[in-house]
Design a protein around this motif. Structure first.
Motif, PDB file in Angstrom:
ATOM      1  N   CYS A  80      65.076 -56.608  60.266  1.00  0.00           N
ATOM      2  CA  CYS A  80      64.587 -55.801  59.145  1.00  0.00           C
ATOM      3  C   CYS A  80      65.697 -55.326  58.202  1.00  0.00           C
ATOM      4  CB  CYS A  80      63.792 -54.603  59.657  1.00  0.00           C
ATOM      5  SG  CYS A  80      64.770 -53.381  60.562  1.00  0.00           S
ATOM      6  N   CYS A 100      66.740 -53.065  66.182  1.00  0.00           N
ATOM      7  CA  CYS A 100      66.531 -51.623  66.169  1.00  0.00           C
ATOM      8  C   CYS A 100      65.353 -51.193  67.033  1.00  0.00           C
ATOM      9  CB  CYS A 100      66.335 -51.126  64.744  1.00  0.00           C
ATOM     10  SG  CYS A 100      64.866 -51.780  63.915  1.00  0.00           S
ATOM     11  N   ARG A 157      67.623 -52.746  58.493  1.00  0.00           N
ATOM     12  CA  ARG A 157      67.817 -51.300  58.466  1.00  0.00           C
ATOM     13  C   ARG A 157      68.922 -50.886  59.430  1.00  0.00           C
ATOM     14  NH1 ARG A 157      62.060 -48.258  58.225  1.00  0.00           N
ATOM     15  NH2 ARG A 157      61.345 -49.189  56.303  1.00  0.00           N
ATOM     16  N   TRP A 160      57.484 -53.571  56.537  1.00  0.00           N
ATOM     17  CA  TRP A 160      57.452 -52.117  56.733  1.00  0.00           C
ATOM     18  C   TRP A 160      56.682 -51.564  55.614  1.00  0.00           C
ATOM     19  CZ3 TRP A 160      58.736 -50.624  61.358  1.00  0.00           C
ATOM     20  CH2 TRP A 160      59.659 -51.353  62.083  1.00  0.00           C
TER      21      TRP A 160
END
Length: 51
Positions: free
Chosen positions: A15, A35, A17, A51
């Motif tokens: 992702c 994550c 992040r 997301w």
């Protein structure tokens, strides 16, 4: 005691992040790439996480 901002961080390969170090990853921090379990499962599907 460390503040959360002082903990090491990595970028999730799925992702993108940032995520911070967790106590349960203490011994395997070098191998941690995702994550969350959701990102770990999404890696093999080829689709990114929405997301």
């Amino acid at each position: 005691m460390r503040r959360k901002g002082d903990l090491p961080q990595k970028i999730c390969v799925v992702c993108g992040r940032p995520f911070a170090w967790r106590k349960k990853w203490e011994k395997v921090w070098a191998e941690v790439r995702y994550c969350s379990d959701r990102c770990r499962r999404a890696r093999s599907s080829g689709a990114g996480v929405d997301w």
